[in-house]
Each structure stands twice: as structure tokens, then as C-alpha cells.
Design a protein around this motif. Structure first.
Motif, mmCIF file in Angstrom:
data_model
loop_
_atom_site.group_PDB
_atom_site.id
_atom_site.type_symbol
_atom_site.label_atom_id
_atom_site.label_comp_id
_atom_site.label_asym_id
_atom_site.label_seq_id
_atom_site.Cartn_x
_atom_site.Cartn_y
_atom_site.Cartn_z
ATOM 1 N N GLY A 22 27.567 5.017 53.770
ATOM 2 C CA GLY A 22 28.365 4.466 54.866
ATOM 3 C C GLY A 22 28.629 5.484 55.956
ATOM 4 N N ALA A 23 28.886 6.732 55.558
ATOM 5 C CA ALA A 23 29.123 7.784 56.546
ATOM 6 C C ALA A 23 27.862 8.069 57.356
ATOM 7 N N ALA B 89 37.391 14.216 68.618
ATOM 8 C CA ALA B 89 38.610 14.424 69.402
ATOM 9 C C ALA B 89 38.289 14.820 70.842
ATOM 10 N N ALA B 90 37.303 15.694 71.028
ATOM 11 C CA ALA B 90 36.921 16.103 72.381
ATOM 12 C C ALA B 90 36.392 14.918 73.178
ATOM 13 N N VAL C 264 34.806 5.633 68.263
ATOM 14 C CA VAL C 264 35.359 4.887 67.126
ATOM 15 C C VAL C 264 34.498 5.094 65.878
ATOM 16 N N ALA C 265 33.171 5.035 66.043
ATOM 17 C CA ALA C 265 32.276 5.251 64.898
ATOM 18 C C ALA C 265 32.427 6.663 64.332
ATOM 19 N N SER C 266 32.641 7.646 65.203
ATOM 20 C CA SER C 266 32.819 9.019 64.719
ATOM 21 C C SER C 266 34.091 9.151 63.888
ATOM 22 N N PHE C 267 35.145 8.457 64.281
ATOM 23 C CA PHE C 267 36.380 8.542 63.503
ATOM 24 C C PHE C 267 36.294 7.732 62.211
ATOM 25 N N VAL C 268 35.427 6.736 62.176
ATOM 26 C CA VAL C 268 35.160 6.057 60.897
ATOM 27 C C VAL C 268 34.535 7.039 59.909
ATOM 28 N N SER C 269 33.583 7.833 60.388
ATOM 29 C CA SER C 269 32.977 8.836 59.502
ATOM 30 C C SER C 269 33.978 9.914 59.117
ATOM 31 N N VAL C 270 34.941 10.220 59.989
ATOM 32 C CA VAL C 270 36.002 11.175 59.634
ATOM 33 C C VAL C 270 36.811 10.654 58.441
ATOM 34 N N VAL C 271 37.180 9.384 58.491
ATOM 35 C CA VAL C 271 37.952 8.785 57.393
ATOM 36 C C VAL C 271 37.137 8.807 56.096
#
Length: 200
Positions: A49-50, A140-141, A177-184
Motif C-alpha cells: 500500500g505504501a 511538509a515542504a 495527500v498521497a505522500s501523507f498517506v504513505s507517512v501514516v
């Protein structure tokens, strides 16, 4: 002693008890190994998923490009991810994270085959933490730039461009948004690895 009599010797059942305990211990170890194997399988699924989320973030940002329909002979209004170094860093960082996740799949498979092995788990824990840091910094950037693109900043004369470049802003917002999904997902991966090592 008569020839018809038979001699019987009472043997204590300690050996039978000991033999009975051994399967119980083996069953307990198998149950513990099964729990660790289940965690390793869940880890593998989360990594898939990541990979999807990180690749989606990199590809969406890398293909974000919009040209306004009105332009003159000398001026053409265009917005692209490579106009901003922050978005370039985002694409490179998410590509690195995606590559790492693909390379980490064999170690995750080793954890499934050998659920009691600590070395692969420890290696994944360390590398996942590094990848999480890179992923978070890139997301974040890019999120800061996306916020400025949507709202602008009058104090620094930064104009909100999303009213003109709607498709561009939609793509870069989706990439963030997709990058923060991978962060989670990375946070869950690190917790799973730490839990598996602690219970080893």
C-alpha cells in the motif's frame, strides 16, 4: 515362585508426563510464531500500500503541468512542478521512498518465512525510520507551497495562483495527500517492527 506367575514392574509415569509436556511447549511456540507470522504478513501488505501511495505521489507531482489557454506571441502562462525547487525535491524524495519500499519487500518476506528472526526486523525498523523522515520532510515542504498557491501571502507579495491554474493545484494537492498517506503507513510499519522485536 511358580512358573505360571508373571512379574510386573510398576514404572512411574514421569516419562509419559514429560512426553506430554513437550507437545504443549511446541504448540505454544507455534502459536507465538503464528502471531509473528501474521504481523509479518500485515507488514508486507502495508508495504504494498505504501508503494502505491508513494508512486502515486511522485507520478502525480511529476506530471503536474498546466498552460493557460490565453497567451500572446511573447508571453505564455504556464505552471509546472519543475518551476519550484520544492516540488522537484518532492518528486525526487518520493521516488527514493518508492524505490526503498520495493527493495524492502524481500526482507519483509524473510520475516514471514522466519518470524522469530530479529535481524531483518531491526534493519527494517531503522531504514523505515529514515524513509519516514525523508517522506515527511518532502510532504511538509510541498504542503507549505500548496498552501501558498491556494491562499497566497500578501505580506510577501505571493499571489494565489490556484484560481487560474486549477488543474495544476488539484494535482499537486493530490500528490501531497498521497505522500501523507504513505507517512501514516510508515508509522504503522515502524510500530509493527518495534512490537515484533519487543516480543521476540
Amino acid at each position: 515362585m511358580r512358573s505360571g506367575d508373571s512379574t510386573t514392574i510398576d514404572v512411574p509415569e514421569s516419562s509419559a508426563i514429560a512426553k506430554g509436556k513437550a507437545p504443549l511447549i511446541a504448540v505454544a511456540k507455534q502459536e507465538k510464531g503464528g502471531w509473528k507470522r501474521g504481523v509479518a504478513i500485515f507488514d508486507f501488505i502495508l508495504r504494498l500500500g505504501a508503494i502505491v501511495a508513494a508512486l502515486a505521489a511522485a507520478s502525480t507531482m511529476g506530471t503536474s503541468d498546466e498552460t493557460l489557454p490565453f497567451f500572446t506571441q511573447f508571453f505564455q502562462f504556464e505552471a509546472s512542478y519543475d518551476d519550484l525547487p520544492t516540488f522537484q525535491f518532492f518528486v525526487i524524495a518520493m521516488a527514493i521512498v518508492s524505490g526503498y519500499l520495493v527493495l524492502s519487500l524481500p526482507f519483509s518476506i524473510v520475516s514471514i518465512v522466519r518470524p522469530h528472526a530479529v535481524a531483518p526486523r531491526l534493519l527494517l525498523l531503522i531504514l523505515d525510520t529514515v524513509a519516514l523522515t525523508l517522506n515527511t520532510s518532502a510532504g511538509a515542504a510541498a504542503a507549505a507551497i500548496v498552501y501558498l498557491a491556494h491562499n497566497g501571502n500578501p505580506n510577501t507579495n505571493w499571489l494565489a495562483i490556484c484560481q487560474q491554474f486549477g488543474d495544476f493545484c488539484q494535482k499537486v494537492s493530490g500528490a501531497v495527500v498521497a505522500s501523507f498517506v504513505s507517512v501514516v503507513v510508515f508509522m504503522f510499519l515502524i510500530l509493527l517492527s518495534a512490537l515484533a522485536i519487543r516480543k521476540a
